[in-house]
Motif scaffolding. Sequence first.
Motif, PDB file in Angstrom:
ATOM      1  N   THR A 141       4.134  10.004   2.015  1.00 52.64           N
ATOM      2  CA  THR A 141       4.179   9.595   3.419  1.00 52.64           C
ATOM      3  C   THR A 141       5.460   8.833   3.727  1.00 52.64           C
ATOM      4  N   VAL A 142       5.984   8.123   2.763  1.00 50.39           N
ATOM      5  CA  VAL A 142       7.195   7.319   2.978  1.00 50.39           C
ATOM      6  C   VAL A 142       8.369   7.881   2.178  1.00 50.39           C
ATOM      7  N   LYS A 143       8.383   9.195   2.021  1.00 53.01           N
ATOM      8  CA  LYS A 143       9.387   9.838   1.169  1.00 53.01           C
ATOM      9  C   LYS A 143      10.812   9.690   1.694  1.00 53.01           C
ATOM     10  N   ASP A 144      10.951   9.489   2.995  1.00 56.73           N
ATOM     11  CA  ASP A 144      12.283   9.232   3.535  1.00 56.73           C
ATOM     12  C   ASP A 144      12.185   8.145   4.603  1.00 56.73           C
ATOM     13  N   GLU A 145      13.322   7.632   4.992  1.00 57.80           N
ATOM     14  CA  GLU A 145      13.395   6.484   5.903  1.00 57.80           C
ATOM     15  C   GLU A 145      12.739   6.771   7.254  1.00 57.80           C
ATOM     16  N   ALA A 146      12.954   7.964   7.785  1.00 56.55           N
ATOM     17  CA  ALA A 146      12.397   8.299   9.102  1.00 56.55           C
ATOM     18  C   ALA A 146      10.867   8.327   9.062  1.00 56.55           C
ATOM     19  N   ASN A 147      10.288   8.940   8.032  1.00 55.78           N
ATOM     20  CA  ASN A 147       8.829   8.990   7.916  1.00 55.78           C
ATOM     21  C   ASN A 147       8.236   7.607   7.693  1.00 55.78           C
ATOM     22  N   LYS A 148       8.887   6.811   6.870  1.00 57.39           N
ATOM     23  CA  LYS A 148       8.423   5.457   6.597  1.00 57.39           C
ATOM     24  C   LYS A 148       8.428   4.632   7.886  1.00 57.39           C
ATOM     25  N   LEU A 194       0.816  -1.220   0.000  1.00 56.59           N
ATOM     26  CA  LEU A 194       0.000   0.000   0.000  1.00 56.59           C
ATOM     27  C   LEU A 194       0.850   1.272   0.000  1.00 56.59           C
ATOM     28  N   SER A 195       2.082   1.194   0.494  1.00 52.72           N
ATOM     29  CA  SER A 195       2.927   2.391   0.545  1.00 52.72           C
ATOM     30  C   SER A 195       3.231   2.938  -0.850  1.00 52.72           C
ATOM     31  N   LEU A 196       3.107   2.092  -1.867  1.00 53.09           N
ATOM     32  CA  LEU A 196       3.335   2.543  -3.242  1.00 53.09           C
ATOM     33  C   LEU A 196       2.355   3.629  -3.643  1.00 53.09           C
ATOM     34  N   PHE A 197       1.205   3.685  -2.978  1.00 50.92           N
ATOM     35  CA  PHE A 197       0.166   4.648  -3.327  1.00 50.92           C
ATOM     36  C   PHE A 197       0.198   5.889  -2.441  1.00 50.92           C
ATOM     37  N   ALA A 198       1.177   5.962  -1.544  1.00 45.21           N
ATOM     38  CA  ALA A 198       1.328   7.132  -0.689  1.00 45.21           C
ATOM     39  C   ALA A 198       2.805   7.506  -0.580  1.00 45.21           C
TER      40      ALA A 198
END
Length: 183
Positions: A114-121, A107-111
Motif C-alpha cells: 500500500t505504501v510502495k511509493d511516495e504517492a500511494n503512501k 502499521l504501514s510496516l505490515f502493508a
Amino acid sequence: MPIMFEGGADPMVADDYLDQVETQLISVDVMEDYLKIILANYKFSKDAKVWWKSVTKIEEMRWDRFKELFYEKYFPLSKRWELQNQFHNLIQGNMSVTEYKNKFTSLSLFAPETVKDEANKTRKFVTGLNDRMRPLLTAQFIKVYSEAVERALMLKADNRDKDAIREQWKQKRGAGPSSEGSS
C-alpha cells in the motif's frame, strides 16, 4: 547488543528483537548465514531458548529460513494480517495528527504494498485524515508524504488558533454590554 528475548505472546516484541538483531548484523558486517543464526539466538532465554533447542540442523539453515521459523513461532501470519487490516482501516478519528502519523507509520510496516511509493503512501495518509482536514489536503494534490504530514500539522495548529479566537470573541460578546440599540 540486542535485548534478551524470552519469547512470549507479544509479536511486536519479537519483531523488535529481530529488527535489532538485523541492525547489529549489518553494523558488524556479518554475512554468513550460520553466524547470523548463532548471533541471533545468543540472546534467547526461557521459552525462546526451549524453542530454539527444538529446531534442528542449524548448520544447514539459511538466514531467511531462520526468520521464517522465528516469525511462524513468535509473529504468526494471522497477527500480521490483523495489523495489515488495521492499517487499511486506519482513520484519524479523535487522534491528534501526530498520534495518527505515528500509528500510520508503525502499521504501514505490515502493508508495504500500500505504501510502495511516495504517492500511494501520501494518498493513504490523506485519505485517513478527519473530515475537517482531508478536503483541504486533497485539493492540494500533495504527492510527498512528509509534506502532507507537515501541512496537516499546520492545519491543525491553524484550526486551534481559529477556535481560540472564536472562543474569545464569543466570551467578549457574551460578557460585555450590547452595543445594539444604543446611541
